[in-house]
Design a protein around this motif. Sequence first.
Motif, mmCIF file in Angstrom:
data_model
loop_
_atom_site.group_PDB
_atom_site.id
_atom_site.type_symbol
_atom_site.label_atom_id
_atom_site.label_comp_id
_atom_site.label_asym_id
_atom_site.label_seq_id
_atom_site.Cartn_x
_atom_site.Cartn_y
_atom_site.Cartn_z
ATOM 1 N N SER A 166 0.832 -1.201 0.000
ATOM 2 C CA SER A 166 0.000 0.000 0.000
ATOM 3 C C SER A 166 0.866 1.251 0.000
ATOM 4 N N GLU A 167 1.907 1.254 0.832
ATOM 5 C CA GLU A 167 2.802 2.399 0.884
ATOM 6 C C GLU A 167 3.554 2.570 -0.436
ATOM 7 N N LEU A 168 3.960 1.445 -1.045
ATOM 8 C CA LEU A 168 4.650 1.516 -2.332
ATOM 9 C C LEU A 168 3.727 2.073 -3.417
ATOM 10 N N SER A 169 2.480 1.657 -3.397
ATOM 11 C CA SER A 169 1.526 2.154 -4.394
ATOM 12 C C SER A 169 1.358 3.656 -4.277
ATOM 13 N N ASN A 170 1.400 4.159 -3.048
ATOM 14 C CA ASN A 170 1.284 5.592 -2.826
ATOM 15 C C ASN A 170 2.554 6.328 -3.251
ATOM 16 N N ALA A 171 3.703 5.699 -3.004
ATOM 17 C CA ALA A 171 4.980 6.362 -3.251
ATOM 18 C C ALA A 171 5.398 6.335 -4.711
ATOM 19 N N ARG A 172 5.041 5.273 -5.415
ATOM 20 C CA ARG A 172 5.517 5.108 -6.789
ATOM 21 C C ARG A 172 4.390 4.667 -7.724
ATOM 22 N N PRO A 173 3.365 5.477 -7.848
ATOM 23 C CA PRO A 173 2.232 5.072 -8.696
ATOM 24 C C PRO A 173 2.603 4.941 -10.171
ATOM 25 N N HIS A 174 3.663 5.633 -10.600
ATOM 26 C CA HIS A 174 4.031 5.598 -12.008
ATOM 27 C C HIS A 174 4.684 4.279 -12.414
ATOM 28 N N VAL A 175 5.276 3.546 -11.440
ATOM 29 C CA VAL A 175 6.047 2.347 -11.807
ATOM 30 C C VAL A 175 5.622 1.102 -11.030
ATOM 31 N N ILE A 176 4.672 1.237 -10.095
ATOM 32 C CA ILE A 176 4.303 0.096 -9.251
ATOM 33 C C ILE A 176 3.823 -1.073 -10.112
ATOM 34 N N LEU A 177 4.207 -2.275 -9.750
ATOM 35 C CA LEU A 177 3.795 -3.472 -10.482
ATOM 36 C C LEU A 177 2.421 -3.934 -10.010
ATOM 37 N N PRO A 178 1.611 -4.501 -10.891
ATOM 38 C CA PRO A 178 0.319 -5.043 -10.462
ATOM 39 C C PRO A 178 0.531 -6.155 -9.433
ATOM 40 N N GLU A 179 -0.211 -6.062 -8.335
ATOM 41 C CA GLU A 179 0.003 -7.016 -7.241
ATOM 42 C C GLU A 179 -0.195 -8.458 -7.694
ATOM 43 N N ASN A 180 -1.147 -8.683 -8.594
ATOM 44 C CA ASN A 180 -1.443 -10.056 -9.006
ATOM 45 C C ASN A 180 -0.437 -10.622 -10.008
ATOM 46 N N VAL A 213 9.015 1.756 -17.069
ATOM 47 C CA VAL A 213 7.874 0.891 -17.379
ATOM 48 C C VAL A 213 7.172 1.421 -18.616
ATOM 49 N N ASP A 214 6.377 0.561 -19.237
ATOM 50 C CA ASP A 214 5.557 0.953 -20.378
ATOM 51 C C ASP A 214 4.330 1.706 -19.870
ATOM 52 N N SER A 215 3.954 2.744 -20.559
ATOM 53 C CA SER A 215 2.837 3.571 -20.104
ATOM 54 C C SER A 215 1.517 2.813 -20.053
ATOM 55 N N SER A 216 1.409 1.728 -20.806
ATOM 56 C CA SER A 216 0.165 0.964 -20.832
ATOM 57 C C SER A 216 0.215 -0.299 -19.981
ATOM 58 N N ASP A 217 1.427 -0.670 -19.515
ATOM 59 C CA ASP A 217 1.561 -1.919 -18.754
ATOM 60 C C ASP A 217 2.863 -1.864 -17.965
ATOM 61 N N ASN A 218 2.748 -1.717 -16.629
ATOM 62 C CA ASN A 218 3.940 -1.577 -15.790
ATOM 63 C C ASN A 218 4.789 -2.836 -15.697
ATOM 64 N N THR A 219 4.279 -3.970 -16.191
ATOM 65 C CA THR A 219 5.107 -5.183 -16.223
ATOM 66 C C THR A 219 5.984 -5.222 -17.464
ATOM 67 N N LYS A 220 5.831 -4.237 -18.339
ATOM 68 C CA LYS A 220 6.646 -4.136 -19.543
ATOM 69 C C LYS A 220 7.518 -2.891 -19.456
ATOM 70 N N GLY A 221 8.443 -2.761 -20.395
ATOM 71 C CA GLY A 221 9.286 -1.582 -20.437
ATOM 72 C C GLY A 221 10.755 -1.924 -20.273
ATOM 73 N N GLU A 222 11.574 -0.885 -20.103
ATOM 74 C CA GLU A 222 13.026 -1.071 -20.068
ATOM 75 C C GLU A 222 13.468 -1.935 -18.889
ATOM 76 N N HIS A 223 12.898 -1.691 -17.715
ATOM 77 C CA HIS A 223 13.306 -2.472 -16.547
ATOM 78 C C HIS A 223 12.906 -3.930 -16.694
ATOM 79 N N ALA A 224 11.725 -4.176 -17.221
ATOM 80 C CA ALA A 224 11.276 -5.553 -17.433
ATOM 81 C C ALA A 224 12.184 -6.273 -18.425
ATOM 82 N N ASN A 225 12.620 -5.568 -19.465
ATOM 83 C CA ASN A 225 13.532 -6.183 -20.431
ATOM 84 C C ASN A 225 14.858 -6.563 -19.785
#
Length: 375
Positions: free
Chosen positions: A26-40, A246-258
């Motif tokens: 919860s704290e991470l979601s508040n602190a980093r909404p732009h890059v937080i990974l989906p919990e599931n 992260v990708d703007s449409s999916d935080n599980t994608k992007g440069e860090h995920a690669n």
Amino acid sequence: MKRSRRAISLIRNDGLNTLIPMNKFSELSNARPHVILPENKIINLGIRDLGLHPELNNFKSLFDENRLKIIQNVGYNTPDFSHFRSMDIWNSASDSDQYLTSGWIGRYIEDLHPNFPEQYPTRDFPHPLAVELGNSSILSTGLKSVTSYSSNNPWDYREIMGDFDNDYPEDLIGEKLKFIQTVTRQSNIYGEALKNSYDRGNNFDNYPNSPLGRQLQVASSLIKGGLESKIYMANLGGFDTHKKQVDSSDNTKGEHANLMKDLNNSIGSLFQDLDQNAQSEDVLVMTYSEFGRTIVSNGSLGTDHGTAAPMFVFGNKVDFNISGKNPDIPTNVVWQDNLETEFDFRQVYYSVIKQWLGGNQDTAENTLFKKFDQI
């Protein structure tokens, strides 16, 4: 007894999106909404309320096999947020206000081999004492000389200069010429040894077609081919993710995920390769970074230079218990907040020397200039 060996991978990584403290989600979601990974989508480690980035399935497998050691909150006091200075601190194993011109690997090797380079190779040590497969750094620079052989393509070894054996005067110029003569002779012998070992051990091609994948494929081939070098250094860059982490449409994608996928697949391939050739018992792999990333994300879908981060140590002989507490994420976090350091990175180095690399009773202290509590 077989020689122990180690491969090192260097990364500049967002630890909070690599090893996620789910008890602070919860704290991470508040602190980093732009890059937080989906919990599931986060891979549940099944212990300590911790999860892994969705691309780190091989990390999870190695953890389940008791072959992954996680050390949380590693850093150093008064951190420097310059890439170059902080990397020098980690590679030289210095205090943040101390400037050294030698690396800890170089000093470790020279402590065990005080007559290097003049009298090497020898019958007992016919091969390079360390091999750098990525970018060269201060890491293997000793107090007297560079202690590693640097090669990106050992399969394509070519003699650059023929051996020569001359007598030189006992003065400063003569000493430099003798050193060049020694390095030339060593380079030719070591280069031929690397080529022969690589040719013998190159029997597994299931590595990612990436710089890190190729470096670890070379390291494994050299080990399997009989090269007796004790230390192999690899490098993975691209983790300075100020934007588009992260990708703007999916935080599980992007440069860090690669990058996570490359690291995951390269490490997974390495152990699959070593397992098939009964070499896993001899290898320890340690990843480290010059610093972590900020708790708070920025508006460019990225993170900025931060403090502590987790380290990962892989191998059949590791203590697989997680060291360190889950990072504390403040409820009302601001950009200036950073993770607290729980372990000095030199505690890890000290522990690796004492528990794996070996040496005499004082080698670890001689290498790091002081004693540290072991992990």
